[in-house]
Design a protein around this motif. Structure first.
Motif, PDB file in Angstrom:
ATOM      1  N   ILE A  59       5.617  17.783  27.819  1.00  0.00           N
ATOM      2  CA  ILE A  59       4.356  17.178  26.920  1.00  0.00           C
ATOM      3  C   ILE A  59       3.300  18.053  26.682  1.00  0.00           C
ATOM      4  O   ILE A  59       2.885  18.695  27.686  1.00  0.00           O
ATOM      5  N   SER A  72       0.906  14.044  22.860  1.00  0.00           N
ATOM      6  CA  SER A  72       2.421  13.902  22.755  1.00  0.00           C
ATOM      7  C   SER A  72       2.780  12.301  22.522  1.00  0.00           C
ATOM      8  O   SER A  72       2.324  11.617  23.345  1.00  0.00           O
ATOM      9  N   ASP A  76      -0.301  12.286  27.312  1.00  0.00           N
ATOM     10  CA  ASP A  76       0.377  11.776  26.457  1.00  0.00           C
ATOM     11  C   ASP A  76      -0.368  10.754  25.658  1.00  0.00           C
ATOM     12  O   ASP A  76      -1.501  10.105  26.234  1.00  0.00           O
TER      13      ASP A  76
END
Length: 319
Positions: free
Chosen positions: A112, A116, A156
């Protein structure tokens, strides 16, 4: 505990190997995966591996020597990952001595970046084998195996929880020395105590720890190999292991189902048939009986495997 499904298709890995020095191997190519019944390719992936080998030690970056070569038992590592995740990517270190073998690896499944929309996924493990005794007719060894699984990350853009779990086993293996004459060529006993624990902070699994006992008798003959196994698990689960050994259901259902006690009797028949040079037909039949649910079910598989290796050129160093 697990839905039935079928895997049917082709996988091709074409690579070019170059040895710049006697200790370094560079390997690169393309991996293709196409399931029958689908018009599109499942995967097109580049393949690259850097391998440094000196005496008994190997260091690998890129695509790993993974799947079955890790030598893990099925409650820790599912046999079908050889088809479902044929390429492992990351870092690997191996030691291969007469009385000691080790395989340590980290497989970076999903990477990631900032924001993300999905979590990073990493798994890895450590597989050790100690040769305790090597007599004229029998060998005694102690396999120690460990796997770790992580799903999460700090950068993320999801609200999903971080998942971290570990699985491990300690066992012993008793092998008779393989012989060519007679009907039975080799007899092996391999028994393991298997453990599971969850170290997630915000994620609450169905079971946060568990254990199991995995007992095996293996016979090798000129008609193939047979394995008789008994599994007794209590609240055991593994994100990398075979679904049948888990107390947490892998079925497609609205909610996670649980079966704390799992008891299985498993018979495996494995045969390798050479069709021609480089061509092998592998047959695998695996009926099993669920002692708790009093149900008889089975897995079957056949695989056509073709390995072709040939030398393109030898480049001489002019220095």
């Amino acid at each position: 505990i697990a839905d039935g499904y079928t895997l049917f298709g082709n996988q091709i890995n074409t690579t070019l190997v170059y040895f710049p020095t006697k200790n370094i191997r560079l390997q690169g190519g393309v991996f293709l995966w196409k399931d029958f019944g689908r018009p599109e390719l499942n995967q097109i992936q580049p393949y690259f591996q850097f391998k440094f080998k000196k005496k008994d030690f190997s260091l690998i970056f890129g695509n790993l020597e993974g799947n079955l070569t890790h030598g893990l038992i099925e409650p820790l590592f599912d046999f079908e990952k050889v088809m479902l995740r044929p390429l492992e990517n990351g870092f690997q270190a191996k030691i291969n001595k007469k009385k000691f073998q080790a395989d340590f690896w980290a497989d970076w499944v999903t990477m990631i970046y900032n924001f993300s929309p999905y979590r990073e996924e990493i798994n890895g493990g450590l597989s050790l084998n100690f040769l305790l005794s090597d007599k004229e007719k029998v060998q005694l060894s102690m396999p120690v195996q460990f796997t770790g699984y992580h799903l999460g990350g700090q950068i993320d853009a999801t609200d999903l929880p971080v998942v971290t779990s570990f699985n491990g086993s300690v066992g012993f293996k008793l092998n008779s020395v393989e012989k060519e004459e007679g009907f039975i060529h080799q007899v092996s006993f391999e028994n393991h105590v298997v453990l599971y624990t969850d170290y997630s902070f915000s994620f609450e699994p169905l079971y946060d720890n568990g254990a199991g006992v995995y007992l095996n008798l293996m016979l090798k003959s000129h008609l193939g190999e047979w394995q008789f196994s008994y599994w007794n698990g209590n609240k055991y689960t593994s994100p990398l292991g075979g679904a049948l050994y888990s107390s947490e259901s892998k079925r497609i259902a609205p909610e996670i189902l649980g079966e704390p006690k799992r008891q299985l009797l498993i018979f495996r028949s494995m045969n390798d048939i050479t069709l021609a040079k480089g061509f092998k037909l592998l047959l695998r039949a695996e009926p099993y009986y669920d002692l708790n649910n009093k149900r008889f079910e089975f897995n079957t598989g056949f695989y056509l495997k073709y390995n072709l290796n040939f030398n393109l050129a030898t480049i001489k160093n002019q220095n």
